[in-house]
Write a protein that holds these residues in place. Sequence first.
Motif, PDB file in Angstrom:
ATOM      1  N   TYR A  86       0.823  -1.209   0.000  1.00 38.92           N
ATOM      2  CA  TYR A  86       0.000   0.000   0.000  1.00 38.92           C
ATOM      3  C   TYR A  86       0.858   1.260   0.000  1.00 38.92           C
ATOM      4  CZ  TYR A  86      -3.901  -3.102   1.155  1.00 38.92           C
ATOM      5  OH  TYR A  86      -4.855  -4.092   1.125  1.00 38.92           O
ATOM      6  N   ILE A  87       1.970   1.223   0.714  1.00 32.91           N
ATOM      7  CA  ILE A  87       2.883   2.372   0.712  1.00 32.91           C
ATOM      8  C   ILE A  87       3.406   2.632  -0.701  1.00 32.91           C
ATOM      9  CG2 ILE A  87       5.135   3.185   1.509  1.00 32.91           C
ATOM     10  CD1 ILE A  87       4.569   1.662   4.131  1.00 32.91           C
ATOM     11  N   ALA A  88       3.768   1.559  -1.385  1.00 28.44           N
ATOM     12  CA  ALA A  88       4.285   1.704  -2.751  1.00 28.44           C
ATOM     13  C   ALA A  88       3.246   2.335  -3.674  1.00 28.44           C
ATOM     14  CB  ALA A  88       4.720   0.343  -3.288  1.00 28.44           C
ATOM     15  N   PHE A  89       1.988   1.925  -3.539  1.00 25.37           N
ATOM     16  CA  PHE A  89       0.940   2.482  -4.395  1.00 25.37           C
ATOM     17  C   PHE A  89       0.592   3.914  -4.007  1.00 25.37           C
ATOM     18  CE2 PHE A  89      -0.164  -2.023  -5.360  1.00 25.37           C
ATOM     19  CZ  PHE A  89      -0.078  -1.917  -6.736  1.00 25.37           C
ATOM     20  N   SER A  90       0.768   4.271  -2.750  1.00 29.14           N
ATOM     21  CA  SER A  90       0.432   5.623  -2.302  1.00 29.14           C
ATOM     22  C   SER A  90       1.500   6.636  -2.682  1.00 29.14           C
ATOM     23  CB  SER A  90       0.238   5.637  -0.779  1.00 29.14           C
ATOM     24  OG  SER A  90      -0.757   4.742  -0.367  1.00 29.14           O
ATOM     25  N   ALA A 109       2.200  21.132   5.577  1.00 25.88           N
ATOM     26  CA  ALA A 109       1.355  20.222   6.364  1.00 25.88           C
ATOM     27  C   ALA A 109      -0.033  20.028   5.756  1.00 25.88           C
ATOM     28  CB  ALA A 109       1.248  20.718   7.803  1.00 25.88           C
ATOM     29  N   PRO A 110      -0.702  21.082   5.238  1.00 23.21           N
ATOM     30  CA  PRO A 110      -2.014  20.843   4.605  1.00 23.21           C
ATOM     31  C   PRO A 110      -1.944  19.862   3.441  1.00 23.21           C
ATOM     32  CG  PRO A 110      -1.719  23.176   5.048  1.00 23.21           C
ATOM     33  CD  PRO A 110      -0.401  22.528   5.325  1.00 23.21           C
ATOM     34  N   GLY A 111      -0.899  19.950   2.638  1.00 23.15           N
ATOM     35  CA  GLY A 111      -0.746  18.988   1.548  1.00 23.15           C
ATOM     36  C   GLY A 111      -0.485  17.594   2.067  1.00 23.15           C
ATOM     37  N   LEU A 112       0.255  17.496   3.160  1.00 16.98           N
ATOM     38  CA  LEU A 112       0.527  16.195   3.764  1.00 16.98           C
ATOM     39  C   LEU A 112      -0.756  15.559   4.273  1.00 16.98           C
ATOM     40  CD1 LEU A 112       2.912  14.338   4.413  1.00 16.98           C
ATOM     41  CD2 LEU A 112       3.061  15.441   6.650  1.00 16.98           C
ATOM     42  N   VAL A 113      -1.649  16.365   4.807  1.00 20.12           N
ATOM     43  CA  VAL A 113      -2.945  15.849   5.257  1.00 20.12           C
ATOM     44  C   VAL A 113      -3.758  15.343   4.078  1.00 20.12           C
ATOM     45  CG1 VAL A 113      -5.157  16.499   6.292  1.00 20.12           C
ATOM     46  CG2 VAL A 113      -3.019  17.274   7.327  1.00 20.12           C
ATOM     47  N   ALA A 114      -3.730  16.085   2.979  1.00 21.88           N
ATOM     48  CA  ALA A 114      -4.495  15.688   1.798  1.00 21.88           C
ATOM     49  C   ALA A 114      -4.037  14.337   1.263  1.00 21.88           C
ATOM     50  CB  ALA A 114      -4.377  16.759   0.711  1.00 21.88           C
ATOM     51  N   VAL A 115      -2.731  14.124   1.182  1.00 21.08           N
ATOM     52  CA  VAL A 115      -2.237  12.843   0.674  1.00 21.08           C
ATOM     53  C   VAL A 115      -2.434  11.737   1.710  1.00 21.08           C
ATOM     54  CG1 VAL A 115      -0.575  13.964  -0.842  1.00 21.08           C
ATOM     55  CG2 VAL A 115       0.137  13.268   1.439  1.00 21.08           C
ATOM     56  N   SER A 116      -2.467  12.093   2.993  1.00 20.90           N
ATOM     57  CA  SER A 116      -2.720  11.091   4.034  1.00 20.90           C
ATOM     58  C   SER A 116      -4.131  10.543   3.931  1.00 20.90           C
ATOM     59  CB  SER A 116      -2.493  11.703   5.419  1.00 20.90           C
ATOM     60  OG  SER A 116      -1.153  12.090   5.603  1.00 20.90           O
ATOM     61  N   VAL A 117      -5.079  11.402   3.569  1.00 18.92           N
ATOM     62  CA  VAL A 117      -6.453  10.939   3.377  1.00 18.92           C
ATOM     63  C   VAL A 117      -6.514   9.918   2.249  1.00 18.92           C
ATOM     64  CG1 VAL A 117      -8.770  11.647   2.648  1.00 18.92           C
ATOM     65  CG2 VAL A 117      -7.512  13.015   4.309  1.00 18.92           C
ATOM     66  N   THR A 173       1.912  15.170  -5.630  1.00 20.63           N
ATOM     67  CA  THR A 173       1.093  16.206  -4.998  1.00 20.63           C
ATOM     68  C   THR A 173       1.930  17.101  -4.090  1.00 20.63           C
ATOM     69  OG1 THR A 173      -0.839  14.745  -5.051  1.00 20.63           O
ATOM     70  CG2 THR A 173      -0.925  16.630  -3.551  1.00 20.63           C
ATOM     71  N   LEU A 174       2.757  16.484  -3.234  1.00 18.77           N
ATOM     72  CA  LEU A 174       3.555  17.266  -2.289  1.00 18.77           C
ATOM     73  C   LEU A 174       4.631  18.090  -2.994  1.00 18.77           C
ATOM     74  CD1 LEU A 174       3.966  14.775   0.684  1.00 18.77           C
ATOM     75  CD2 LEU A 174       2.580  16.849   0.596  1.00 18.77           C
ATOM     76  N   ARG A 175       5.062  17.644  -4.165  1.00 21.37           N
ATOM     77  CA  ARG A 175       6.057  18.418  -4.916  1.00 21.37           C
ATOM     78  C   ARG A 175       5.530  19.822  -5.198  1.00 21.37           C
ATOM     79  NH1 ARG A 175       6.188  19.621 -10.181  1.00 21.37           N
ATOM     80  NH2 ARG A 175       8.188  20.268 -11.106  1.00 21.37           N
ATOM     81  N   GLY A 176       4.238  19.916  -5.538  1.00 22.84           N
ATOM     82  CA  GLY A 176       3.659  21.231  -5.791  1.00 22.84           C
ATOM     83  C   GLY A 176       3.635  22.106  -4.554  1.00 22.84           C
ATOM     84  N   PHE A 177       3.367  21.525  -3.405  1.00 14.29           N
ATOM     85  CA  PHE A 177       3.343  22.299  -2.160  1.00 14.29           C
ATOM     86  C   PHE A 177       4.739  22.772  -1.785  1.00 14.29           C
ATOM     87  CE2 PHE A 177      -0.703  20.142  -1.828  1.00 14.29           C
ATOM     88  CZ  PHE A 177      -1.510  21.058  -1.178  1.00 14.29           C
ATOM     89  N   ARG A 212      -7.578  21.002   8.060  1.00 16.10           N
ATOM     90  CA  ARG A 212      -6.330  20.924   7.302  1.00 16.10           C
ATOM     91  C   ARG A 212      -6.559  20.438   5.878  1.00 16.10           C
ATOM     92  NH1 ARG A 212      -1.498  23.307   8.873  1.00 16.10           N
ATOM     93  NH2 ARG A 212      -1.245  23.164  11.120  1.00 16.10           N
ATOM     94  N   LEU A 213      -7.521  19.525   5.713  1.00 15.62           N
ATOM     95  CA  LEU A 213      -7.813  19.006   4.382  1.00 15.62           C
ATOM     96  C   LEU A 213      -8.341  20.103   3.476  1.00 15.62           C
ATOM     97  CD1 LEU A 213      -8.081  16.628   2.429  1.00 15.62           C
ATOM     98  CD2 LEU A 213     -10.340  16.175   3.390  1.00 15.62           C
ATOM     99  N   SER A 214      -9.224  20.953   3.995  1.00 13.37           N
ATOM    100  CA  SER A 214      -9.762  22.056   3.202  1.00 13.37           C
ATOM    101  C   SER A 214      -8.653  23.012   2.777  1.00 13.37           C
ATOM    102  CB  SER A 214     -10.828  22.812   4.007  1.00 13.37           C
ATOM    103  OG  SER A 214     -11.887  21.950   4.383  1.00 13.37           O
TER     104      SER A 214
END
Length: 269
Positions: A138-142, A185-193, A149-153, A257-259
């Motif tokens: 799952y980590i590999a697929f995530s 951190a907001p981007g990290l939350v988004a990818v964590s979801v 996504t985080l690259r943009g942040f 944070r997600l918003s």
Amino acid sequence: MSRSGLVVASLAVVVFSLFPVFVMLSTAVDEDANAGGRGIIPGGLTLEHFTRVLTETRFPDYLVNSLIVAGVTVVASGLLALFAAVAVARFKFSGRTKILMMILIVQMVPMEALVIPLFLQARNLGLLNSLLGLSVIYIAFSLSFAIWTLRGFVAAVPVELEEAAYLDGCSWWQMFWKVLFPLVAPGLVAVSVFSFILAWNEFIFALTFMADDDMYTAAVGLRTFFTRSGTDWGAVMAASSIITVPVLIFFVAVQSRLSQGLMAGATKG
């Protein structure tokens, strides 16, 4: 379209979206859930199905397995993706463009197409029938989605902020945790979801990689209520309702944070 038309259309979308949830909950509390020809509205309310699922089956163990796998996936994929995003966004090195292209290509490959090769690889590494092995998959697929996504942040954070931290005497690690990390951190939350939903709901790999019932996740554990003698619809819907609870709790916990992350991702790119 008039205002009233927009209201009607919005209500239709809401009803259409919530109808499956209503059917799931109504069946879970219907005392006649396993009776043939039952209606949409429960004939009588009962919590017997929930009690039976939680006390007379091994479903609570499956929930614990899912929580372990999802937790490991969220934490590990988030940290790895963040460091990788910093690397591709801040440092110039040979092959950086090729790495980004490979990340995009990985996202285009369906997960189901990799079941057999990953099964063979996990078998060779001794990771079958293991929550750790499933978490690694799952980590590999995530990671591909999370890194891109985080690259943009990270790229949206002005380099001058990092240089100011260095001038104040911060080391790279101090700058990372005190300056860069709070801003992304907001981007990290988004990818964590995304990582949490992937690990929590995934079925094919969890079913293929786990040989013992003790290692089943909640998604696979639902199969135990489908037997040759028939389907226990009350238990199926009760277990399905229970599965949604951790997802709701997770969303409520990270909602603010997600918003921020979604808005920042839309405007900063």
